[in-house]
Design an enzyme around this catalytic site. Sequence first.
Site, PDB file in Angstrom:
ATOM      1  N   SER B 138      43.541  43.377  98.875  1.00  0.00           N
ATOM      2  CA  SER B 138      44.351  43.071 100.056  1.00  0.00           C
ATOM      3  C   SER B 138      44.584  44.338 100.860  1.00  0.00           C
ATOM      4  O   SER B 138      44.590  45.449 100.307  1.00  0.00           O
ATOM      5  CB  SER B 138      45.704  42.503  99.631  1.00  0.00           C
ATOM      6  OG  SER B 138      46.573  42.457 100.743  1.00  0.00           O
ATOM      7  N   TYR B 151      53.408  43.824  94.817  1.00  0.00           N
ATOM      8  CA  TYR B 151      52.101  43.228  95.107  1.00  0.00           C
ATOM      9  C   TYR B 151      51.105  44.327  95.505  1.00  0.00           C
ATOM     10  O   TYR B 151      49.988  44.397  94.976  1.00  0.00           O
ATOM     11  CB  TYR B 151      52.271  42.213  96.237  1.00  0.00           C
ATOM     12  CG  TYR B 151      51.017  41.535  96.735  1.00  0.00           C
ATOM     13  CD1 TYR B 151      50.372  40.577  95.977  1.00  0.00           C
ATOM     14  CD2 TYR B 151      50.502  41.835  98.001  1.00  0.00           C
ATOM     15  CE1 TYR B 151      49.235  39.929  96.454  1.00  0.00           C
ATOM     16  CE2 TYR B 151      49.372  41.196  98.491  1.00  0.00           C
ATOM     17  CZ  TYR B 151      48.734  40.242  97.714  1.00  0.00           C
ATOM     18  OH  TYR B 151      47.616  39.606  98.196  1.00  0.00           O
TER      19      TYR B 151
HETATM   20  N1  LIG Z   1      46.721  34.677 101.971  1.00  0.00           N
HETATM   21  C1  LIG Z   1      46.766  35.932 102.355  1.00  0.00           C
HETATM   22  O1  LIG Z   1      47.367  36.270 103.383  1.00  0.00           O
HETATM   23  C2  LIG Z   1      46.073  36.992 101.536  1.00  0.00           C
HETATM   24  C3  LIG Z   1      45.950  38.273 102.102  1.00  0.00           C
HETATM   25  C4  LIG Z   1      45.309  39.249 101.379  1.00  0.00           C
HETATM   26  C5  LIG Z   1      44.807  38.984 100.131  1.00  0.00           C
HETATM   27  N2  LIG Z   1      44.959  37.727  99.589  1.00  0.00           N
HETATM   28  C6  LIG Z   1      44.417  37.499  98.250  1.00  0.00           C
HETATM   29  O2  LIG Z   1      43.472  36.451  98.295  1.00  0.00           O
HETATM   30  C7  LIG Z   1      43.369  35.838  97.023  1.00  0.00           C
HETATM   31  C8  LIG Z   1      43.396  34.340  97.195  1.00  0.00           C
HETATM   32  O3  LIG Z   1      44.659  33.912  97.685  1.00  0.00           O
HETATM   33  P1  LIG Z   1      44.851  32.700  98.702  1.00  0.00           P
HETATM   34  O4  LIG Z   1      45.382  33.272  99.940  1.00  0.00           O
HETATM   35  O5  LIG Z   1      43.621  31.901  98.744  1.00  0.00           O
HETATM   36  O6  LIG Z   1      46.080  31.928  98.039  1.00  0.00           O
HETATM   37  P2  LIG Z   1      46.172  30.625  97.143  1.00  0.00           P
HETATM   38  O7  LIG Z   1      45.474  29.495  97.792  1.00  0.00           O
HETATM   39  O8  LIG Z   1      47.598  30.501  96.797  1.00  0.00           O
HETATM   40  O9  LIG Z   1      45.345  31.010  95.855  1.00  0.00           O
HETATM   41  C9  LIG Z   1      45.800  31.746  94.767  1.00  0.00           C
HETATM   42  C10 LIG Z   1      45.202  31.113  93.538  1.00  0.00           C
HETATM   43  O10 LIG Z   1      45.448  31.930  92.393  1.00  0.00           O
HETATM   44  C11 LIG Z   1      45.674  31.066  91.317  1.00  0.00           C
HETATM   45  N3  LIG Z   1      46.411  31.708  90.234  1.00  0.00           N
HETATM   46  C12 LIG Z   1      47.598  32.348  90.305  1.00  0.00           C
HETATM   47  N4  LIG Z   1      47.962  32.777  89.110  1.00  0.00           N
HETATM   48  C13 LIG Z   1      46.977  32.389  88.240  1.00  0.00           C
HETATM   49  C14 LIG Z   1      46.793  32.538  86.855  1.00  0.00           C
HETATM   50  N5  LIG Z   1      47.672  33.171  86.093  1.00  0.00           N
HETATM   51  N6  LIG Z   1      45.690  32.015  86.300  1.00  0.00           N
HETATM   52  C15 LIG Z   1      44.796  31.362  87.059  1.00  0.00           C
HETATM   53  N7  LIG Z   1      44.905  31.195  88.386  1.00  0.00           N
HETATM   54  C16 LIG Z   1      45.997  31.711  88.963  1.00  0.00           C
HETATM   55  C17 LIG Z   1      46.469  29.936  91.897  1.00  0.00           C
HETATM   56  O11 LIG Z   1      46.372  28.809  91.066  1.00  0.00           O
HETATM   57  P3  LIG Z   1      47.292  27.495  91.248  1.00  0.00           P
HETATM   58  O12 LIG Z   1      46.624  26.674  92.298  1.00  0.00           O
HETATM   59  O13 LIG Z   1      47.250  26.848  89.913  1.00  0.00           O
HETATM   60  O14 LIG Z   1      48.651  27.982  91.645  1.00  0.00           O
HETATM   61  C18 LIG Z   1      45.799  29.751  93.234  1.00  0.00           C
HETATM   62  O15 LIG Z   1      44.747  28.821  93.154  1.00  0.00           O
HETATM   63  C19 LIG Z   1      44.518  36.400  96.197  1.00  0.00           C
HETATM   64  O16 LIG Z   1      44.007  37.399  95.350  1.00  0.00           O
HETATM   65  C20 LIG Z   1      45.425  37.035  97.227  1.00  0.00           C
HETATM   66  O17 LIG Z   1      46.177  38.085  96.697  1.00  0.00           O
HETATM   67  C21 LIG Z   1      45.559  36.724 100.290  1.00  0.00           C
END
Ligand SMILES: NC(=O)c1ccc[n+]([C@@H]2O[C@H](COP(=O)([O-])OP(=O)(O)OC[C@H]3O[C@@H](n4cnc5c(N)ncnc54)[C@H](OP(=O)(O)O)[C@@H]3O)[C@@H](O)[C@H]2O)c1
Lengths: 440, 246
Positions: B138, B151
């Site tokens: 990120s 984070y």
């Molecule tokens: N959204 C943003 O603005 C943003 C910005 C920068 C970086 N990111 C990064 O992008 C990546 C994807 O995030 P996203 O935005 O697509 O959000 P998201 O849709 O909330 O996805 C996060 C996923 O991680 C899974 N997860 C969390 N803890 C877990 C565990 N202990 N074991 C297995 N799975 C687990 C969640 O599973 P559940 O469905 O079961 O909860 C969820 O499917 C993350 O690494 C995040 O830090 C996001």
Amino acid sequence: MADTLYTSWGRFPQIAQQGLRLAWRGDELPEPLEGTSSLLPYGNGRSYGDVCLNRGGTVIDTRSLNRFVSFDAETGVLRCESGVLLSQILELCVPKGWFLPVSPGTRYVTIGGALANDVHGKNHHKAGTLGCHVRALELLRSDGSRQLCTPDENADLFAATIGGLGLTGLVTWVEIALRKIDGPLLREESIKFANLQEFFRLSELSDADYEYTVAWIDCIAKGASLGRGLFARANHTDSKSQVVDVDRGARVSVPFQPPFSLINRLSLKSFNAFWYMRQRQKQHTRTIHHRPFFYPLDTIGDWNHIYGPRGMLQYQCVLPGEDGRAVLRNMLSDIASKGSGSFLVVLKIFGDRESPGMLSFPRPGVTLALDFPNTPDVFRQLDRLDAMTREVGGAVYPAKDARMSAESFQSYFPRWKEFAGFVDPAFSSSFWRRVTGDKL
Amino acid sequence: MSQVLVIGAGSAIAEATARIYAGRGDRLFLVARDAVRLDIVADDLRVRGAEQVDVLVADLTDHDRHAEIIAAAMDAMPELDIVLVAHGILPDQENCQQNVEDTLYSIDVNFLSVVALLTPLANQLEERAKGTVAVISSVAGDRGRQSNYVYGSAKSGLDAFLQGMRNRLSKSAVHVLTIKPGFVDTPMTAHIPERGILWAQPEDVAAGIVKAIDKRRNVVYLPGFWALIMLIVRSIPETIFKKLSL
Ligand SMILES: NC(=O)c1ccc[n+]([C@@H]2O[C@H](COP(=O)([O-])OP(=O)(O)OC[C@H]3O[C@@H](n4cnc5c(N)ncnc54)[C@H](OP(=O)(O)O)[C@@H]3O)[C@@H](O)[C@H]2O)c1
Ligand SMILES: Cc1cc2nc3c(=O)[nH]c(=O)nc-3n(C[C@H](O)[C@H](O)[C@H](O)COP(=O)(O)OP(=O)(O)OC[C@H]3O[C@@H](n4cnc5c(N)ncnc54)[C@H](O)[C@@H]3O)c2cc1C
């Protein structure tokens, strides 16, 4: 989230609409946001008025429910989540030789929204509405239950949900039967007609042999030319073309909102005359891709912005029988004399294939659709049109409406009380409160 | 045709990325902790054209299961071309400040679990001398800020770990990609009220991820303008930066 994420296509009424997103079809329904009273599903906001809005309530944004569940390329049966856009279905299915059974004039609508308005297309005279092709759906109710609805199972709830304006619960997935095609192209004929009588004759001649028929009319022409226009009729062709099917979406868009409406008497008059005169020959035939044929407006993103900050109103009615034809003439005279109509005035004959939908709009007769800039006079003019529609036992399309009275609605949709029994107690909409006179 | 392992396949960004591979007719192996969501995603990818989709339910903080995950994926996809690691959580910073357990849990999900998974995986890829490991970090890892440094520090640790791993594995032609998205409109950020021009949709980020994998990039900011924003953010002297409310 209180912002402009949630508007309707006519940009009238304007509401600071709050909303929440549903990310997974297995999730439970959320509670209404704090300080709001009820829920309403929201598709892609392509309805013109307030069926997709809920002032003082919460809308549930379904656009993340955009997953396919199953597709059988042999039978053309497709099951998908309710937030899948028709454009996404086309991208998947056209290369495999399948097409939407019914398609409205834009492909940027969700299948759930299309079902809740029980949309119709240029093939209504043969195929009926979308609801005629829905095999099953799942309805999530505020009591936490999930109801499988088909024409046989929970048939009442099924009938209420088709064309149910999002009021019976949230549809999580839909199963539809697609139509087989041999390729992405159509053979289209465009024929000039000089007046309304010719329109009716052309429809009668064409509706048996052409799957798609629709007419555009010049809403400025008066007298002997009243109702002159262009009649389009088409069929899918088996020509195996090499056209690469990439969806480029909107090619140009209205980049900003002008401070006033660009639609006025002068611009209308020149556009309508130009459009009619553009086609020199009486008849013109071409092979055309399904996108420009079905969705000519989709190439101009945000075209609704040309109506300025006050937005616009659509009016679409259906007028049954011989009396309907006479009333149509009166309506067109009224519109031509005011010079207040729109660029795109559409006429089509609806067929008699009945939809399962309890509150479905289409019924046999001639349908007229046009839009008006939101001016102080327009509401009175639309009330006049409503009086004419009521007189012949017609109806006005809720998907395009922002102003019909409770009295009009109840005369157009005689089964509305029966329908009200299926409305989920936690659901409501701006439209529903208006047309029931808030009496429920 | 590629063979793609997706860790955290229920993530909106991962799902959008997997759709692109499915559309190419690739083979996928999905790992997520929620069985229902996993099946929903798998069915969708099958309809979209994936040649084959296998699934495995696992909580990634359960480090003991990582060997099993890798073995099952390689069993289903012997060529394993691409590994995308996407799982993560965005913890509430203020809550973390009062709660050591929550703080350490989020460090586990966002950092330790990835390290635990990549440690054996790196050895196997090194041995095969091919493949891509793409990990979602990120922009928050570029500089610690008062509003989300728990984070941010996990992502920052991840960045250094990936940097070293890239350095090591470049000798065996294994590609390591660090993905740094800015604000993305996903369930992770659904609680944040405003959506301005800095926000991207998961589909846009997914397209950037696939392109960066195809082009074997090392580090990619998505959308690209974040590279410039973070350059500026990193260049503010600490004496000034510490006084800002960021
Ligand atoms: N959204 C943003 O603005 C943003 C910005 C920068 C970086 N990111 C990064 O992008 C990546 C994807 O995030 P996203 O935005 O697509 O959000 P998201 O849709 O909330 O996805 C996060 C996923 O991680 C899974 N997860 C969390 N803890 C877990 C565990 N202990 N074991 C297995 N799975 C687990 C969640 O599973 P559940 O469905 O079961 O909860 C969820 O499917 C993350 O690494 C995040 O830090 C996001
Ligand atoms: C350019 C243009 C051309 C058009 N041409 C036609 C045409 O030819 N024929 C025609 O019939 N219509 C036409 N329309 C209208 C349009 O097809 C309908 O308004 C359609 O229903 C909009 O779908 P949406 O996804 O945007 O839904 P929205 O407008 O957001 O919502 C429509 C209704 O569906 C409900 N709803 C949405 N999702 C769900 C769900 N998951 N479960 C339950 N209820 C739900 C909402 O509560 C609301 O009542 C046209 C519109 C435009 C802008």
